[in-house]
Design a protein around this motif. Structure first.
Motif, PDB file in Angstrom:
ATOM      1  N   ASN A  39       0.921  24.963  20.257  1.00 56.88           N
ATOM      2  CA  ASN A  39       0.009  26.100  20.417  1.00 56.88           C
ATOM      3  C   ASN A  39      -1.048  26.055  19.304  1.00 56.88           C
ATOM      4  O   ASN A  39      -0.878  26.631  18.224  1.00 56.88           O
ATOM      5  N   PRO A  40      -2.169  25.323  19.566  1.00 54.30           N
ATOM      6  CA  PRO A  40      -3.172  25.122  18.520  1.00 54.30           C
ATOM      7  C   PRO A  40      -3.766  26.433  17.985  1.00 54.30           C
ATOM      8  O   PRO A  40      -4.061  26.528  16.795  1.00 54.30           O
ATOM      9  N   LEU A  41      -3.901  27.448  18.857  1.00 51.97           N
ATOM     10  CA  LEU A  41      -4.495  28.710  18.379  1.00 51.97           C
ATOM     11  C   LEU A  41      -3.583  29.375  17.351  1.00 51.97           C
ATOM     12  O   LEU A  41      -4.027  29.817  16.295  1.00 51.97           O
ATOM     13  N   GLN A  42      -2.311  29.385  17.677  1.00 47.71           N
ATOM     14  CA  GLN A  42      -1.343  29.968  16.743  1.00 47.71           C
ATOM     15  C   GLN A  42      -1.355  29.191  15.411  1.00 47.71           C
ATOM     16  O   GLN A  42      -1.334  29.773  14.334  1.00 47.71           O
ATOM     17  N   ALA A  43      -1.419  27.855  15.543  1.00 49.39           N
ATOM     18  CA  ALA A  43      -1.444  27.008  14.336  1.00 49.39           C
ATOM     19  C   ALA A  43      -2.708  27.278  13.521  1.00 49.39           C
ATOM     20  O   ALA A  43      -2.666  27.354  12.286  1.00 49.39           O
ATOM     21  N   ALA A  44      -3.839  27.444  14.238  1.00 46.39           N
ATOM     22  CA  ALA A  44      -5.116  27.689  13.542  1.00 46.39           C
ATOM     23  C   ALA A  44      -5.057  29.033  12.813  1.00 46.39           C
ATOM     24  O   ALA A  44      -5.484  29.148  11.666  1.00 46.39           O
ATOM     25  N   LYS A  45      -4.490  30.027  13.488  1.00 43.25           N
ATOM     26  CA  LYS A  45      -4.399  31.368  12.872  1.00 43.25           C
ATOM     27  C   LYS A  45      -3.531  31.307  11.621  1.00 43.25           C
ATOM     28  O   LYS A  45      -3.865  31.885  10.583  1.00 43.25           O
ATOM     29  N   ALA A  46      -2.403  30.594  11.721  1.00 40.87           N
ATOM     30  CA  ALA A  46      -1.490  30.501  10.573  1.00 40.87           C
ATOM     31  C   ALA A  46      -2.148  29.749   9.412  1.00 40.87           C
ATOM     32  O   ALA A  46      -2.052  30.165   8.258  1.00 40.87           O
ATOM     33  N   LEU A  47      -2.856  28.666   9.749  1.00 36.37           N
ATOM     34  CA  LEU A  47      -3.509  27.868   8.704  1.00 36.37           C
ATOM     35  C   LEU A  47      -4.632  28.669   8.037  1.00 36.37           C
ATOM     36  O   LEU A  47      -4.798  28.654   6.818  1.00 36.37           O
ATOM     37  N   PHE A  48      -5.380  29.395   8.872  1.00 28.95           N
ATOM     38  CA  PHE A  48      -6.465  30.207   8.318  1.00 28.95           C
ATOM     39  C   PHE A  48      -5.894  31.283   7.384  1.00 28.95           C
ATOM     40  O   PHE A  48      -6.400  31.518   6.292  1.00 28.95           O
ATOM     41  N   HIS A  49      -4.811  31.904   7.852  1.00 30.30           N
ATOM     42  CA  HIS A  49      -4.191  32.967   7.058  1.00 30.30           C
ATOM     43  C   HIS A  49      -3.729  32.413   5.708  1.00 30.30           C
ATOM     44  O   HIS A  49      -3.908  33.039   4.668  1.00 30.30           O
ATOM     45  N   LYS A  50      -3.204  31.200   5.727  1.00 29.55           N
ATOM     46  CA  LYS A  50      -2.716  30.572   4.498  1.00 29.55           C
ATOM     47  C   LYS A  50      -3.890  30.250   3.559  1.00 29.55           C
ATOM     48  O   LYS A  50      -3.759  30.325   2.346  1.00 29.55           O
ATOM     49  N   ARG A  51      -5.044  29.919   4.144  1.00 31.44           N
ATOM     50  CA  ARG A  51      -6.156  29.446   3.327  1.00 31.44           C
ATOM     51  C   ARG A  51      -7.158  30.528   2.934  1.00 31.44           C
ATOM     52  O   ARG A  51      -7.967  30.317   2.030  1.00 31.44           O
ATOM     53  N   LYS A  52      -7.141  31.658   3.631  1.00 38.66           N
ATOM     54  CA  LYS A  52      -8.294  32.571   3.473  1.00 38.66           C
ATOM     55  C   LYS A  52      -8.481  33.058   2.041  1.00 38.66           C
ATOM     56  O   LYS A  52      -9.610  33.221   1.571  1.00 38.66           O
ATOM     57  N   PHE A  53      -7.363  33.234   1.324  1.00 39.42           N
ATOM     58  CA  PHE A  53      -7.486  33.716  -0.051  1.00 39.42           C
ATOM     59  C   PHE A  53      -8.203  32.679  -0.924  1.00 39.42           C
ATOM     60  O   PHE A  53      -9.018  33.018  -1.768  1.00 39.42           O
ATOM     61  N   VAL A  54      -7.908  31.397  -0.655  1.00 37.00           N
ATOM     62  CA  VAL A  54      -8.548  30.344  -1.462  1.00 37.00           C
ATOM     63  C   VAL A  54     -10.031  30.207  -1.077  1.00 37.00           C
ATOM     64  O   VAL A  54     -10.880  29.963  -1.937  1.00 37.00           O
ATOM     65  N   TYR A  55     -10.347  30.373   0.206  1.00 38.67           N
ATOM     66  CA  TYR A  55     -11.770  30.395   0.586  1.00 38.67           C
ATOM     67  C   TYR A  55     -12.468  31.506  -0.198  1.00 38.67           C
ATOM     68  O   TYR A  55     -13.534  31.325  -0.773  1.00 38.67           O
ATOM     69  N   ALA A  56     -11.823  32.683  -0.207  1.00 39.35           N
ATOM     70  CA  ALA A  56     -12.414  33.845  -0.879  1.00 39.35           C
ATOM     71  C   ALA A  56     -12.564  33.606  -2.380  1.00 39.35           C
ATOM     72  O   ALA A  56     -13.567  33.971  -2.979  1.00 39.35           O
ATOM     73  N   GLN A  57     -11.563  32.956  -2.968  1.00 37.32           N
ATOM     74  CA  GLN A  57     -11.592  32.702  -4.416  1.00 37.32           C
ATOM     75  C   GLN A  57     -12.659  31.683  -4.787  1.00 37.32           C
ATOM     76  O   GLN A  57     -13.239  31.749  -5.855  1.00 37.32           O
ATOM     77  N   THR A  58     -12.892  30.738  -3.888  1.00 37.84           N
ATOM     78  CA  THR A  58     -13.823  29.651  -4.199  1.00 37.84           C
ATOM     79  C   THR A  58     -15.268  30.061  -3.905  1.00 37.84           C
ATOM     80  O   THR A  58     -16.193  29.625  -4.573  1.00 37.84           O
ATOM     81  N   ALA A  59     -15.436  30.938  -2.901  1.00 38.68           N
ATOM     82  CA  ALA A  59     -16.785  31.243  -2.430  1.00 38.68           C
ATOM     83  C   ALA A  59     -17.543  32.184  -3.357  1.00 38.68           C
ATOM     84  O   ALA A  59     -16.966  33.076  -3.969  1.00 38.68           O
ATOM     85  N   TYR A  60     -18.836  31.970  -3.410  1.00 36.29           N
ATOM     86  CA  TYR A  60     -19.734  32.904  -4.082  1.00 36.29           C
ATOM     87  C   TYR A  60     -20.270  33.907  -3.050  1.00 36.29           C
ATOM     88  O   TYR A  60     -20.456  35.069  -3.342  1.00 36.29           O
ATOM     89  N   LEU A  61     -20.456  33.401  -1.833  1.00 37.49           N
ATOM     90  CA  LEU A  61     -21.074  34.210  -0.780  1.00 37.49           C
ATOM     91  C   LEU A  61     -20.456  33.885   0.570  1.00 37.49           C
ATOM     92  O   LEU A  61     -20.235  32.719   0.877  1.00 37.49           O
ATOM     93  N   LEU A  62     -20.184  34.925   1.366  1.00 38.04           N
ATOM     94  CA  LEU A  62     -19.708  34.704   2.741  1.00 38.04           C
ATOM     95  C   LEU A  62     -20.852  34.998   3.710  1.00 38.04           C
ATOM     96  O   LEU A  62     -21.527  36.021   3.596  1.00 38.04           O
TER      97      LEU A  62
END
Ligand code: S3P
Length: 402
Positions: free
Chosen positions: A354-377
């Motif tokens: 189930n790629p959508l479920q996998a994508a959601k889980a991976l995004f959830h795992k990564r979103k904090f690091v995206y937020a920490q690394t980003a200057y601007l969304l």
């Protein structure tokens, strides 16, 4: 905690993105301080009165709205040892900052007058607060009895002539970048209070509300040291968000070279990424990603770098990106991302039933690091690559003028 800027066209868009990503709190700045109020479900007494908000806290489905500009003004004037009781004050401007200043001063029992280019607006704000307003033609005369002037009007619409200033005036300018009044007030021998104090003092109660922690004043003062323009511009974000499409458009707009890390890895390894991961495994792929990214970051000329979605999973790479580039998080929800990509070209998703479920889980795992690394969304959910590129271009020009 992670803190980054969010570029939005409307208050509605900003609230929607915050909710979708699961952001806990936000500072709100012009031009959204009024527009954001109808989206809030719980208003502090100050926001109820002024209908102006500069900070939001998301608590489940409740959105709490606060106005800490009031604390910004009072904290600054307290620091300047000013006794506000019965102090005659003139507030220039009746927008978000002006209204908060007038409210703060009025509540501290100062004698407050508001003036605004649009007299109707000045009258309405004065009425809501219970202070008085005058028209712009009366400023010169009125200034004779004023001690404190609070300017909340940007440099292009100045209401005041330096000839009217005398040594008895204290001039508090909300403008904290290169205030034109700093030198003018010095020439006139009147006390000048810089808006950076306001910015700092409004952030303390917001920080406490956002984190539950006491603010580290020294660290927060550090933001006023001159920011150096980072070397590169890096686009991060989930697979399918649009990084590889946006990068060449932005590069063209900014007349800069662009480089796609995935394409470089494929060139470097002589095979496609799905084949590389299949043959050598993800860990080997990550090593190649590190080699290529570090080589690109070391290039002396500014590049627009399109990163693979997982680059930030290696904390040392996230750190290097942050130090050497303006990091832009191109955000689109996993649902939308998946509609944009060919799953077979993304082995980390293709291997799941189930790629959508996998994508959601991976995004959830990564979103904090995206937020920490980003200057601007920048929101790419329902914006074309051209629009996303234009937004990044505008934001960079505003935030890092050169
Ligand atoms: C990956 C994203 C891909 C590619 C590889 C791994 C990831 O790049 O680097 O398949 O871990 O998110 P895009 O984000 O350009 O799809």
């Amino acid at each position: 905690y992670a803190y980054f800027r969010l570029a939005a066209d409307t208050a509605k868009e900003a609230v929607h993105i915050c909710k979708e990503i699961g952001i806990n709190a936000a500072n709100i700045t012009a031009p959204f301080k009024t527009d954001i109020v109808p989206f809030s479900t719980q208003l502090s007494p100050e926001v109820q009165k002024l209908k102006i908000c500069n900070s939001l806290v998301f608590e489940g489905d409740t959105i709490c709205a606060y106005n800490t500009d009031i604390d910004g003004v009072l904290g600054t004037l307290q620091e300047a040892n000013l006794n506000l009781k019965n102090l005659p004050c003139l507030v220039l401007g009746a927008g978000g900052a002006g209204s908060a200043a007038a409210y703060a001063l009025h509540n501290a029992e100062a004698k407050v007058t508001i003036v605004n280019r649009n007299p109707h607006k000045a009258r309405n704000v004065a009425k809501a607060i219970g202070c008085q307003s005058i028209s712009t033609t009366d400023i010169e005369k009125h200034l004779q009895k004023i001690r404190l002037i609070v300017n909340t009007i940007g440099e292009h619409h100045n209401l005041i002539s330096s000839h009217w200033l005398t040594t008895k005036h204290i001039f508090f300018d909300a403008v904290y970048h290169h205030s034109q009044f700093k030198e003018l007030t010095a020439q006139k021998g009147c006390q000048f209070i810089d808006g950076s104090h306001w910015l700092l003092h409004q952030s303390f109660p917001a920080y406490l509300r956002f984190t539950g922690l006491e603010p580290n004043v020294k660290a927060m003062q550090g933001i006023f040291t001159e920011q150096k323009m980072p070397k590169h511009i890096a686009l991060i974000g989930f697979m399918g968000a649009g990084k590889s499409t946006v990068a060449p458009l932005l590069a063209q707009q900014m007349n800069l070279p662009t480089v796609d890390i995935d394409v470089e890895i494929e060139r470097h390894c002589g095979m496609t990424i799905p084949l590389l991961i299949e043959k050598k495994g993800e860990q080997y792929f990550r090593q190649q990603e590190q080699i290529v990214l570090e080589e690109v970051l070391a290039r002396p000329k500014c590049h627009i770098i399109s990163c693979g979605g997982g680059v930030i999973a290696q904390s040392s790479l996230a750190q290097q990106l942050k130090e050497q580039s303006i990091v832009i998080w191109i955000y689109a929800s996993p649902n939308i991302c998946l509609k944009r990509i060919d799953i077979n070209s993304r082995p980390l998703l293709a291997q799941h039933a189930n790629p959508l479920q996998a994508a959601k889980a991976l995004f959830h795992k990564r979103k904090f690091v995206y937020a920490q690394t980003a200057y601007l969304l920048v929101n790419a959910n329902n914006n074309s690559a051209k629009i996303v590129s234009n937004k990044i271009y505008d934001e960079i020009n505003t935030l890092f003028p050169h």
